[in-house]
Write a protein that holds these residues in place. Structure first.
Motif, PDB file in Angstrom:
ATOM      1  N   SER A 198       0.860  -1.181   0.000  1.00 29.54           N
ATOM      2  CA  SER A 198       0.000   0.000   0.000  1.00 29.54           C
ATOM      3  C   SER A 198       0.893   1.227   0.000  1.00 29.54           C
ATOM      4  N   PHE A 199       0.608   2.147  -0.913  1.00 23.88           N
ATOM      5  CA  PHE A 199       1.399   3.369  -1.011  1.00 23.88           C
ATOM      6  C   PHE A 199       0.436   4.540  -0.871  1.00 23.88           C
ATOM      7  N   ILE A 200       0.651   5.346   0.156  1.00 25.60           N
ATOM      8  CA  ILE A 200      -0.295   6.428   0.461  1.00 25.60           C
ATOM      9  C   ILE A 200       0.477   7.746   0.480  1.00 25.60           C
ATOM     10  N   ALA A 201      -0.131   8.787  -0.070  1.00 23.16           N
ATOM     11  CA  ALA A 201       0.511  10.107  -0.064  1.00 23.16           C
ATOM     12  C   ALA A 201      -0.525  11.165   0.303  1.00 23.16           C
ATOM     13  N   LEU A 202      -0.053  12.218   0.963  1.00 27.53           N
ATOM     14  CA  LEU A 202      -0.871  13.414   1.134  1.00 27.53           C
ATOM     15  C   LEU A 202      -0.808  14.188  -0.170  1.00 27.53           C
ATOM     16  N   CYS A 203      -1.941  14.737  -0.615  1.00 24.79           N
ATOM     17  CA  CYS A 203      -1.957  15.521  -1.848  1.00 24.79           C
ATOM     18  C   CYS A 203      -2.655  16.850  -1.578  1.00 24.79           C
ATOM     19  N   ASP A 204      -2.164  17.902  -2.280  1.00 25.47           N
ATOM     20  CA  ASP A 204      -2.805  19.215  -2.124  1.00 25.47           C
ATOM     21  C   ASP A 204      -3.367  19.715  -3.450  1.00 25.47           C
ATOM     22  N   GLY A 205      -3.571  18.813  -4.386  1.00 25.14           N
ATOM     23  CA  GLY A 205      -4.105  19.192  -5.686  1.00 25.14           C
ATOM     24  C   GLY A 205      -3.005  19.386  -6.713  1.00 25.14           C
ATOM     25  N   ILE A 257       2.566  16.035  -4.129  1.00 23.78           N
ATOM     26  CA  ILE A 257       2.315  14.915  -3.218  1.00 23.78           C
ATOM     27  C   ILE A 257       3.396  14.877  -2.144  1.00 23.78           C
ATOM     28  N   MET A 258       3.055  14.339  -1.009  1.00 20.63           N
ATOM     29  CA  MET A 258       3.985  14.105   0.089  1.00 20.63           C
ATOM     30  C   MET A 258       3.802  12.642   0.494  1.00 20.63           C
ATOM     31  N   PRO A 259       4.736  11.770   0.049  1.00 15.33           N
ATOM     32  CA  PRO A 259       4.549  10.339   0.326  1.00 15.33           C
ATOM     33  C   PRO A 259       4.608  10.022   1.823  1.00 15.33           C
ATOM     34  N   LEU A 260       3.787   9.083   2.238  1.00 14.79           N
ATOM     35  CA  LEU A 260       3.882   8.536   3.592  1.00 14.79           C
ATOM     36  C   LEU A 260       4.736   7.267   3.515  1.00 14.79           C
ATOM     37  N   ALA A 261       5.034   6.690   4.675  1.00 14.06           N
ATOM     38  CA  ALA A 261       5.810   5.448   4.703  1.00 14.06           C
ATOM     39  C   ALA A 261       5.002   4.329   4.044  1.00 14.06           C
ATOM     40  N   SER A 262       5.703   3.365   3.468  1.00 13.67           N
ATOM     41  CA  SER A 262       5.020   2.243   2.816  1.00 13.67           C
ATOM     42  C   SER A 262       4.435   1.302   3.869  1.00 13.67           C
ATOM     43  N   SER A 263       3.513   0.460   3.423  1.00 14.41           N
ATOM     44  CA  SER A 263       2.906  -0.502   4.355  1.00 14.41           C
ATOM     45  C   SER A 263       2.366  -1.692   3.578  1.00 14.41           C
ATOM     46  N   GLN A 264       1.983  -2.695   4.319  1.00 15.96           N
ATOM     47  CA  GLN A 264       1.367  -3.867   3.703  1.00 15.96           C
ATOM     48  C   GLN A 264       0.188  -4.310   4.550  1.00 15.96           C
ATOM     49  N   ASP A 265      -0.903  -4.611   3.852  1.00 15.94           N
ATOM     50  CA  ASP A 265      -2.162  -4.999   4.484  1.00 15.94           C
ATOM     51  C   ASP A 265      -2.286  -6.529   4.422  1.00 15.94           C
ATOM     52  N   HIS A 266      -3.174  -7.099   5.198  1.00 17.56           N
ATOM     53  CA  HIS A 266      -3.478  -8.537   5.119  1.00 17.56           C
ATOM     54  C   HIS A 266      -4.982  -8.640   4.939  1.00 17.56           C
ATOM     55  N   ASN A 288      -1.346  15.142 -11.429  1.00 14.90           N
ATOM     56  CA  ASN A 288      -1.259  16.024 -12.605  1.00 14.90           C
ATOM     57  C   ASN A 288      -2.480  15.877 -13.512  1.00 14.90           C
ATOM     58  N   THR A 289      -2.895  14.625 -13.749  1.00 18.51           N
ATOM     59  CA  THR A 289      -4.019  14.409 -14.661  1.00 18.51           C
ATOM     60  C   THR A 289      -5.329  14.907 -14.038  1.00 18.51           C
ATOM     61  N   MET A 290      -5.520  14.674 -12.751  1.00 19.55           N
ATOM     62  CA  MET A 290      -6.746  15.157 -12.102  1.00 19.55           C
ATOM     63  C   MET A 290      -6.814  16.682 -12.166  1.00 19.55           C
ATOM     64  N   ARG A 291      -5.671  17.322 -11.977  1.00 17.96           N
ATOM     65  CA  ARG A 291      -5.662  18.790 -12.004  1.00 17.96           C
ATOM     66  C   ARG A 291      -5.995  19.292 -13.410  1.00 17.96           C
ATOM     67  N   LYS A 292      -5.391  18.642 -14.407  1.00 23.10           N
ATOM     68  CA  LYS A 292      -5.660  19.050 -15.798  1.00 23.10           C
ATOM     69  C   LYS A 292      -7.130  18.871 -16.143  1.00 23.10           C
ATOM     70  N   ARG A 293      -7.758  17.856 -15.562  1.00 21.22           N
ATOM     71  CA  ARG A 293      -9.174  17.615 -15.849  1.00 21.22           C
ATOM     72  C   ARG A 293     -10.094  18.564 -15.092  1.00 21.22           C
ATOM     73  N   GLY A 294      -9.514  19.386 -14.233  1.00 21.68           N
ATOM     74  CA  GLY A 294     -10.336  20.330 -13.467  1.00 21.68           C
ATOM     75  C   GLY A 294     -10.891  19.743 -12.180  1.00 21.68           C
ATOM     76  N   ASN A 295     -10.369  18.580 -11.779  1.00 20.00           N
ATOM     77  CA  ASN A 295     -10.792  17.965 -10.509  1.00 20.00           C
ATOM     78  C   ASN A 295      -9.582  17.670  -9.646  1.00 20.00           C
ATOM     79  N   PRO A 296      -8.890  18.706  -9.184  1.00 22.72           N
ATOM     80  CA  PRO A 296      -7.655  18.467  -8.432  1.00 22.72           C
ATOM     81  C   PRO A 296      -7.907  17.559  -7.228  1.00 22.72           C
ATOM     82  N   PHE A 297      -6.940  16.675  -6.978  1.00 29.16           N
ATOM     83  CA  PHE A 297      -7.089  15.725  -5.868  1.00 29.16           C
ATOM     84  C   PHE A 297      -6.393  16.263  -4.623  1.00 29.16           C
ATOM     85  N   THR A 298      -7.189  16.553  -3.612  1.00 24.73           N
ATOM     86  CA  THR A 298      -6.658  16.952  -2.307  1.00 24.73           C
ATOM     87  C   THR A 298      -7.115  15.901  -1.302  1.00 24.73           C
ATOM     88  N   GLY A 299      -6.184  15.392  -0.518  1.00 22.46           N
ATOM     89  CA  GLY A 299      -6.562  14.367   0.457  1.00 22.46           C
ATOM     90  C   GLY A 299      -5.496  13.299   0.516  1.00 22.46           C
TER      91      GLY A 299
END
Ligand code: AMP
Ligand code: GLY
Length: 430
Positions: A196-203, A206-215, A257-268
């Motif tokens: 699992s790869f998770i990052a904070l995004c501001d549109g 990105i600011m990557p978080l530490a990697s992890s693995q789920d079960h 980048n693609t979400m922003r270009k489409r006019g739906n920036p990803f924040t979260g």
């Protein structure tokens, strides 16, 4: 951001929300935390259901300097962020349009195809018979996925055509997930190790978080049906420096980048479920989530040394690009989920949990999920995944020992609790 003057509202009631709140409560910038609706381990809880956006707005309007952080996917896909922003309220999470990356698997797959993001080959069907014909023609292992949200249960990994046809029947004909099954994605079954790869995004950045693995499976050795997740650990050794770079360049940045270009920036929080090919060591995206993972959040948060609130505040303001990388403990964190016996099928609720006042030692956190405070303030079970027992250790082995020794101090009912005994074993085997 005035020191100590801010309050935070965390939407949701799982282990993820308890962990986020625990971490944010340590920020010098925050003096008050609310959870709506929260669980038996969180305080202060506000009696508002997580999808009741109108009540959430009314509550938020009565507070000053409030930042709302959304945990689960449902309120996001209902547009809680759009509504808060319209009202001028500060909130962290993707808009309804951006949350489509999780809420619709057909949207996510077409998005990935257009953005050139590596993912399994696929086809989309809204007609059950055409889907079955396709499965019969394909002579290889496939995965059948309901298009919409199905609490992690809408994905069937199949060995052969008969299983795939049964999955199509379950999703499209019997409509086990209702409208979420109006369309299916049928994709090539990939082999490899998941991360699992998770990052904070501001549109914009990105600011990557530490990697992890789920079960994800209910039983040891990844047997049995999928669940919301039975345990997780961080870091995931499979995500070495080189793979980290590939995931950032080939997956996370193209999404933003693609979400922003489409006019739906990803924040979260942007979550990519990744399959790592054993031979090429290349990543392929299995799914996107528009939120933190649960239980991945618990071990990730245990390792975070930086002030999470500052980073979320920066993301809401579009300032992530000017923040230094997040600092992480080099220890391993392991989270073992204690579930109600029977989960993900039927299970009992309302059992008093024994052992929560044990001495667990330093570096162990008992994050609550399906719990509530019953009479005389006793903590009782109230869901399938009940607790996320999370421990830090110098290495994976020590973190595992410490998490399981805490788990063994807790029980409820007449042997009514259940947990996997092999969480993070893969980290040692490497
Ligand atoms: P998803 O919700 O799409 O991530 O799927 C849930 C789980 O199903 C994943 O974590 C994988 O274990 C498995 N899965 C999904 N897609 C594939 C695929 N294309 N190949 C193999 N396993 C998959
Ligand atoms: N643990 C997987 C998820 O949060 O979807």
């Amino acid at each position: 951001m005035a020191s100590g003057k801010n309050s935070v509202l965390i939407v949701g009631s799982g282990g993820r929300e308890h962990a986020l709140g625990w971490k944010i409560s340590q920020s010098i910038h925050v003096n008050k935390i609310y959870f709506a609706p929260g669980n038996g381990g969180t305080a202060e809880n506000i009696e508002i259901k997580q999808n009741d956006i109108d009540k959430m707005v009314a509550f938020a309007k009565r507070q000053s300097n409030l930042l709302t952080i959304v945990g689960p996917e449902e309120p996001l896909s209902l547009g809680i962020v759009d509504t808060f922003e319209k009202e001028g309220l500060k909130i962290f999470g993707p808009s309804k349009a951006a949350a489509m990356l999780e809420a619709s698997k057909t949207f996510a797959k077409e998005f990935m195809r257009n953005a050139g993001i590596p993912t399994a080959e696929f086809a989309i069907f809204s007609d059950a018979q055409k889907a079955k014909d396709y499965v019969t023609r394909q002579n290889k292992p496939l995965v059948v996925k309901a298009d919409g949200l199905a609490a992690g249960k809408g994905v069937v990994v199949c060995d052969n055509a008969d299983q795939a046809i049964a999955a199509i029947d379950m999703i499209m004909t019997k409509k086990e997930f209702g409208l979420a099954g109006s369309r299916v994605v049928i994709e090539e079954r990939l082999a490899g190790e998941e991360a699992s790869f998770i990052a904070l995004c501001d549109g914009k950045s990105i600011m990557p978080l530490a990697s992890s693995q789920d079960h994800k499976r209910i039983f040891d050795d990844d047997k049995g049906p999928n669940t919301g997740g039975m345990g997780a650990y961080s870091p995931a050794p499979v995500v070495d420096k080189e793979l980290h770079k590939k995931i950032v360049k080939q997956v996370m940045e193209p999404v933003v980048n693609t979400m922003r270009k489409r006019g739906n920036p990803f924040t979260g929080f942007l979550y990519a479920g990744i399959m790592v090919n054993e031979k090429t060591h290349n990543p392929s995206v299995l799914e996107f989530n528009a939120r933190m993972g649960d239980p991945e959040c618990q071990p990730i948060i245990m390792r975070m040394k930086s002030d999470l609130y500052q980073y979320i505040d920066a993301a809401v303001d579009g300032r992530l690009g000017s923040m230094p990388p997040i600092e992480w403990s080099d220890q391993t964190a392991v989270c073992v989920i204690m579930a109600a016996r029977g989960y993900p099928g039927n299970y009992k609720k309302g059992m008093a949990i024994e052992g929560l006042d044990s001495n667990f030692g330093q570096d162990v956190m008992i994050f609550h999920a399906g719990t509530i405070r019953g009479s005389q303030n006793r903590i009782v079970t109230n869901g399938g995944r009940v607790l996320g027992v999370t421990a830090l250790g110098k290495d994976a082995r020590r973190a595992i020992d410490s998490a399981y020794s805490a788990v063994r101090k807790i029980h409820w009912g007449d042997n009514d609790h259940y947990y996997r005994t092999d969480i993070a074993r893969r980290a040692i085997m490497r």
